[in-house]
Design a protein around this motif. Structure first.
Motif, PDB file in Angstrom:
ATOM      1  N   ILE A 102       0.840  -1.198   0.000  1.00 42.64           N
ATOM      2  CA  ILE A 102       0.000   0.000   0.000  1.00 42.64           C
ATOM      3  C   ILE A 102       0.875   1.247   0.000  1.00 42.64           C
ATOM      4  O   ILE A 102       0.640   2.199  -0.753  1.00 42.64           O
ATOM      5  N   ASP A 103       1.910   1.245   0.851  1.00 42.21           N
ATOM      6  CA  ASP A 103       2.830   2.388   0.892  1.00 42.21           C
ATOM      7  C   ASP A 103       3.484   2.613  -0.467  1.00 42.21           C
ATOM      8  O   ASP A 103       3.625   3.749  -0.931  1.00 42.21           O
ATOM      9  N   MET A 104       3.894   1.514  -1.113  1.00 38.08           N
ATOM     10  CA  MET A 104       4.582   1.637  -2.400  1.00 38.08           C
ATOM     11  C   MET A 104       3.631   2.083  -3.504  1.00 38.08           C
ATOM     12  O   MET A 104       4.000   2.865  -4.377  1.00 38.08           O
TER      13      MET A 104
ATOM     14  N   GLY B  19     -10.194   0.579   2.853  1.00 39.99           N
ATOM     15  CA  GLY B  19      -9.386   0.242   4.020  1.00 39.99           C
ATOM     16  C   GLY B  19      -7.997   0.848   3.929  1.00 39.99           C
ATOM     17  O   GLY B  19      -7.444   1.331   4.927  1.00 39.99           O
ATOM     18  N   ALA B  20      -7.426   0.839   2.717  1.00 41.02           N
ATOM     19  CA  ALA B  20      -6.101   1.432   2.514  1.00 41.02           C
ATOM     20  C   ALA B  20      -6.133   2.936   2.779  1.00 41.02           C
ATOM     21  O   ALA B  20      -5.174   3.502   3.326  1.00 41.02           O
ATOM     22  N   GLU B  21      -7.235   3.591   2.407  1.00 37.11           N
ATOM     23  CA  GLU B  21      -7.373   5.026   2.677  1.00 37.11           C
ATOM     24  C   GLU B  21      -7.375   5.296   4.178  1.00 37.11           C
ATOM     25  O   GLU B  21      -6.765   6.267   4.647  1.00 37.11           O
ATOM     26  N   ASP B  22      -8.070   4.448   4.943  1.00 36.16           N
ATOM     27  CA  ASP B  22      -8.064   4.599   6.401  1.00 36.16           C
ATOM     28  C   ASP B  22      -6.647   4.428   6.949  1.00 36.16           C
ATOM     29  O   ASP B  22      -6.198   5.198   7.807  1.00 36.16           O
ATOM     30  N   TYR B  23      -5.949   3.412   6.454  1.00 38.22           N
ATOM     31  CA  TYR B  23      -4.572   3.170   6.903  1.00 38.22           C
ATOM     32  C   TYR B  23      -3.678   4.370   6.607  1.00 38.22           C
ATOM     33  O   TYR B  23      -2.914   4.822   7.469  1.00 38.22           O
ATOM     34  N   GLU B  24      -3.779   4.906   5.395  1.00 39.14           N
ATOM     35  CA  GLU B  24      -2.930   6.032   5.006  1.00 39.14           C
ATOM     36  C   GLU B  24      -3.253   7.289   5.802  1.00 39.14           C
ATOM     37  O   GLU B  24      -2.384   8.143   6.012  1.00 39.14           O
TER      38      GLU B  24
END
Length: 208
Positions: A114-116, A173-178
């Motif tokens: 996700i970071d990449m 979910g990735a948006e929440d993580y970021e």
């Protein structure tokens, strides 16, 4: 994909190399990952690494494939129990995948990915995967017979659509993580169930 030389190695050595790759890619971004650290942890010469893999991308994608294949094989084991109903299978398996991705033993790999993706560092697969490639002829026939499909291309379209519903929730979910928020997979599973219902029953509003 590893060379045949890699697959000819004893399983213990294959596992040791992939454990080193797992540690490297779980703790570093793709750009920061080091073949030198990987081969040191695996206890192999640099020349041997290049007998097994073409480059860093090769071992990265193989590691990702191993993780994905375990998830897919888990889904295939549920296929008969779900009566070859793709929607029943999706409702059972895809919420488990959300938990696996965000909180399972391989979560570090997915968070790195996700970071990449966010920084556009991640290498891109050389070709899109065919969702039917991992299924047997019997499984394809069972799925096709369960829903109103004409042929394999319709089944491929349906599986892509189910995966797209899953990916849309994965992206949220990735948006929440970021954003630094905890990822609520139970809430994502509810959203996923609603989107699967749209696919199963249609978007058109029923007449009163």
């Amino acid at each position: 994909m590893p060379s045949q030389t890699f697959f000819n190695l004893p399983k213990e050595k294959q596992d040791r190399i992939m454990a080193a790759a797992r540690e490297e890619f779980f703790t570093h971004s793709f750009d920061e990952a080091s073949i030198n650290r990987l081969i040191k942890a695996a206890g192999i010469p640099r020349g041997s690494f290049y007998q097994y893999f073409a480059d860093k991308e090769d071992v990265y994608f193989y590691l990702g494939d191993q993780i994905s294949q375990r998830m897919i094989e888990g889904a295939r084991k549920e296929l008969a129990a779900c009566g070859y109903d793709p929607f029943a299978l999706a409702r059972k398996v895809l919420p488990q995948w959300l938990d696996e991705i965000f909180y399972g033993e391989n979560a570090a790999f997915f968070y790195r990915k996700i970071d990449m993706l966010h920084s556009q560092q991640v290498p891109r697969p050389k070709q899109a995967e065919d969702p039917l490639a991992c299924l047997s002829a019997q499984e394809i026939a069972g799925l096709t017979a369960k829903v109103a499909l004409q042929d394999r291309t319709d089944l491929k379209f349906l599986l892509h659509s189910l995966l797209l519903a899953f990916i849309s929730c994965l992206s949220e979910g990735a948006e929440d993580y970021e954003a630094g928020r905890p990822v609520d997979t139970a809430k994502l599973a509810q959203v996923l169930d609603r989107r699967l219902s749209y696919l199963e029953n249609g978007f058109k509003k029923k007449a009163d």
